[in-house]
Write a protein that holds these residues in place. Structure first.
Motif, PDB file in Angstrom:
ATOM      1  N   LEU A   1       2.115   2.460  -3.520  1.00  0.00           N
ATOM      2  CA  LEU A   1       1.165   2.816  -4.577  1.00  0.00           C
ATOM      3  C   LEU A   1       1.379   4.226  -5.124  1.00  0.00           C
ATOM      4  O   LEU A   1       1.013   4.512  -6.270  1.00  0.00           O
ATOM      5  CB  LEU A   1      -0.273   2.690  -4.053  1.00  0.00           C
ATOM      6  N   GLU A   2       1.979   5.095  -4.311  1.00  0.00           N
ATOM      7  CA  GLU A   2       2.200   6.471  -4.763  1.00  0.00           C
ATOM      8  C   GLU A   2       3.120   6.465  -5.987  1.00  0.00           C
ATOM      9  O   GLU A   2       4.198   5.882  -5.969  1.00  0.00           O
ATOM     10  CB  GLU A   2       2.827   7.301  -3.638  1.00  0.00           C
TER      11      GLU A   2
ATOM     12  N   VAL B   1       0.840  -1.208   0.000  1.00  0.00           N
ATOM     13  CA  VAL B   1       0.000   0.000   0.000  1.00  0.00           C
ATOM     14  C   VAL B   1       0.872   1.255   0.000  1.00  0.00           C
ATOM     15  O   VAL B   1       0.566   2.247  -0.667  1.00  0.00           O
ATOM     16  CB  VAL B   1      -0.956  -0.009   1.219  1.00  0.00           C
TER      17      VAL B   1
ATOM     18  N   LYS C   1      -7.633  -0.336  -2.950  1.00  0.00           N
ATOM     19  CA  LYS C   1      -6.942   0.922  -2.663  1.00  0.00           C
ATOM     20  C   LYS C   1      -6.283   1.475  -3.928  1.00  0.00           C
ATOM     21  O   LYS C   1      -6.237   2.698  -4.132  1.00  0.00           O
ATOM     22  CB  LYS C   1      -5.917   0.722  -1.554  1.00  0.00           C
ATOM     23  N   ALA C   2      -5.792   0.575  -4.784  1.00  0.00           N
ATOM     24  CA  ALA C   2      -5.224   1.018  -6.062  1.00  0.00           C
ATOM     25  C   ALA C   2      -6.293   1.684  -6.921  1.00  0.00           C
ATOM     26  O   ALA C   2      -6.063   2.746  -7.522  1.00  0.00           O
ATOM     27  CB  ALA C   2      -4.608  -0.171  -6.793  1.00  0.00           C
ATOM     28  N   LYS C   3      -7.476   1.078  -6.943  1.00  0.00           N
ATOM     29  CA  LYS C   3      -8.582   1.646  -7.722  1.00  0.00           C
ATOM     30  C   LYS C   3      -8.997   3.013  -7.178  1.00  0.00           C
ATOM     31  O   LYS C   3      -9.267   3.954  -7.946  1.00  0.00           O
ATOM     32  CB  LYS C   3      -9.784   0.686  -7.706  1.00  0.00           C
ATOM     33  N   LYS C   4      -9.061   3.147  -5.850  1.00  0.00           N
ATOM     34  CA  LYS C   4      -9.467   4.412  -5.243  1.00  0.00           C
ATOM     35  C   LYS C   4      -8.486   5.534  -5.571  1.00  0.00           C
ATOM     36  O   LYS C   4      -8.860   6.704  -5.615  1.00  0.00           O
ATOM     37  CB  LYS C   4      -9.595   4.235  -3.722  1.00  0.00           C
ATOM     38  N   LYS C   5      -7.225   5.171  -5.786  1.00  0.00           N
ATOM     39  CA  LYS C   5      -6.218   6.156  -6.154  1.00  0.00           C
ATOM     40  C   LYS C   5      -6.248   6.485  -7.638  1.00  0.00           C
ATOM     41  O   LYS C   5      -5.436   7.287  -8.132  1.00  0.00           O
ATOM     42  CB  LYS C   5      -4.829   5.659  -5.760  1.00  0.00           C
ATOM     43  N   GLY C   6      -7.168   5.843  -8.367  1.00  0.00           N
ATOM     44  CA  GLY C   6      -7.288   6.106  -9.795  1.00  0.00           C
ATOM     45  C   GLY C   6      -6.266   5.373 -10.648  1.00  0.00           C
ATOM     46  O   GLY C   6      -6.071   5.716 -11.823  1.00  0.00           O
ATOM     47  N   ILE C   7      -5.625   4.370 -10.080  1.00  0.00           N
ATOM     48  CA  ILE C   7      -4.636   3.575 -10.830  1.00  0.00           C
ATOM     49  C   ILE C   7      -5.372   2.537 -11.682  1.00  0.00           C
ATOM     50  O   ILE C   7      -6.251   1.828 -11.183  1.00  0.00           O
ATOM     51  CB  ILE C   7      -3.648   2.877  -9.874  1.00  0.00           C
TER      52      ILE C   7
END
Length: 441
Positions: free
Chosen positions: A45-46, A42, A65-71
């Motif tokens: 991911l940045e 996690v 969490k990756a999806k929520k970050k728009g990845i």
């Protein structure tokens, strides 16, 4: 430099890393055994531009969490396709369905090569798509076997020729219901247009219910009706042209005939000569772990055939396998996929002499069999494959009289509760049989 996170260090995960790094991407491998742990990932991911998820990994907290970050979350198939189409004219044949994918994929690639068309079977069959595209200049066609898992998270992927062999309930531990599983299969034809081809089995109701999802030119295939690709009076036809007689096909059984219709239909679309097709289908061999008649044991006046159908990883395939023999002794079980077991239970009650239950699914199968009054004395819940063979060894070596028996390993489910793969399960089964039933000289 763009950055990709690859989740899963399996064959496809390692291969897609090579592909990305060849294209100057920075990569982060997430794997709880040999990479960054899924918990620690996690924090990485940045700055990630692309998240590549291995097909078998469930949708857990890291992916959400990756999806929520728009990845953008994709799989190895999507990455490989985008690389190939930018740099190559190699064409894609994409094959999916519940049963018959591997046979159809391997035999189609074999036929193309036999005709002089440079091809490789890849995808779910063993060689990752990303590995094939790294050597793309070698191939005119890549023949892809695609599971439902591999058909998730696709965006630009497009096959020149797509096909769905059949549909039956499977993987309901992954999908909300059978309809979601079936709908996912139709991603095999995504992004097609009228210049592309989509071959369908119109004998399958679940396929014909979804024809509105197809944008490519449809070719209909049937064992029952006179259509684009069909059988009539023991001859195989393509768009009205007689291609070859079916009596001499080396692969036997109705299911294999259906698979070969897909092979021949595709071959004719590509332009392969009828004589090449006939010769190939008369001489090709069956695949390992697929109804593989690998050993016959003779003791006194008794003959026992051992059949390795470890590729029987769903209910429909095992039901067909049982039906191919007269009252077989069945070894069955593995992962619990939360499927409705009634059709299998009914087939076992009607057609199986005795049953040896292994794996996670064993207690549920035993309970279901007892509920339909399958004889308790014919159920052996051994839990492991080795214990099943030990029990069988004692029984068979103490048999009297003159009997012809068939011992069939057809698990009806996947192997991951006890084995790495269906291939490992099949190889261990064959090894145990050859050790325990070695004929005395």
């Amino acid at each position: 430099m763009k950055k990709a996170m690859i989740y899963g260090a399996g064959i496809s995960g390692k291969s897609v890393i090579k592909l990305l790094e060849k294209n100057k991407w920075e990569t982060v491998l997430v794997d709880d055994k040999i990479g960054v742990s899924s918990t620690d990932a996690v924090a990485y991911l940045e700055g990630v531009d692309l998240f590549v998820k291995s097909p078998g990994i469930p949708y857990n907290d890291l992916i959400e969490k990756a999806k929520k970050k728009g990845i953008k979350v994709v799989n190895e198939i999507e990455v490989s396709y985008n690389y190939m189409k930018k740099t190559s004219k190699t064409k894609i044949i994409a094959i999916t369905g519940t049963n018959g994918k591997t046979t159809t994929t391997s035999k189609l690639a074999g036929l193309l090569n036999a005709s002089g068309i440079r091809s490789i079977a890849a995808g779910n069959i063993g060689t990752p798509y990303s590995e094939a595209v790294l050597e793309k200049e070698k191939y005119e066609y890549i023949v892809l076997e695609l599971s439902s898992y591999q058909l998730e998270n696709l965006y630009e992927f497009k096959a020149d020729i797509a096909m769905i062999i059949n549909l039956a309930p499977d993987h309901l531990n992954r999908y909300r219901d059978a309809d979601e599983y079936y709908d996912t299969k139709f991603n095999v034809g995504m992004n097609q247009n009228s210049k592309d081809k989509f071959i369908i089995n119109i004998d399958d109701l679940e396929i014909t219910k979804r024809l509105d999802r197809i944008n490519g030119e449809i070719l209909k295939l049937s064992l029952e009706e006179n259509t684009d690709i069909c059988v009539y009076e023991n001859n195989l036809y393509f768009r009205g042209e007689q291609i070859t007689a079916i009596d001499n096909f080396s692969l036997k059984g109705r299911h294999n005939l259906q698979n070969m219709l897909f092979v021949v239909g595709t071959a004719k679309l590509i332009g392969i000569d009828n004589n090449v097709i006939s010769n190939f289908l008369e001489n090709t061999n069956s695949l390992e772990h697929r109804m593989e008649d690998f050993y016959t044991y003779k003791i006194k006046k008794n003959i026992v055939k051992f059949i390795n159908d470890s590729k029987g990883t769903n209910l429909e395939s095992t039901i067909k396998a049982i039906g191919a023999f007269e009252k077989p002794i069945l070894i069955c079980g593995g992962c619990d996929k939360n499927l409705e077991l009634t059709p299998l239970i009914e087939k076992i009650k009607k057609s199986v002499k005795e049953i040896y239950l292994i794996g996670e699914l064993a207690p549920k199968l035993e309970s279901k069999l007892l509920s339909v009054n399958y004889p308790k004395e014919d159920i052996y819940t051994t839990k492991t494959l080795e214990k099943a063979l030990i029990t069988l060894e004692k029984k068979i070596k103490n048999m009297d009289g003159s009997k012809n028996l068939t011992v069939l390993l057809s698990p009806a489910t996947s192997s991951f509760d006890q084995f790495k793969s269906f291939e490992e399960r099949g190889k261990i089964f064959k090894k145990l049989v050859l050790e325990k039933f070695k004929e005395e000289s």
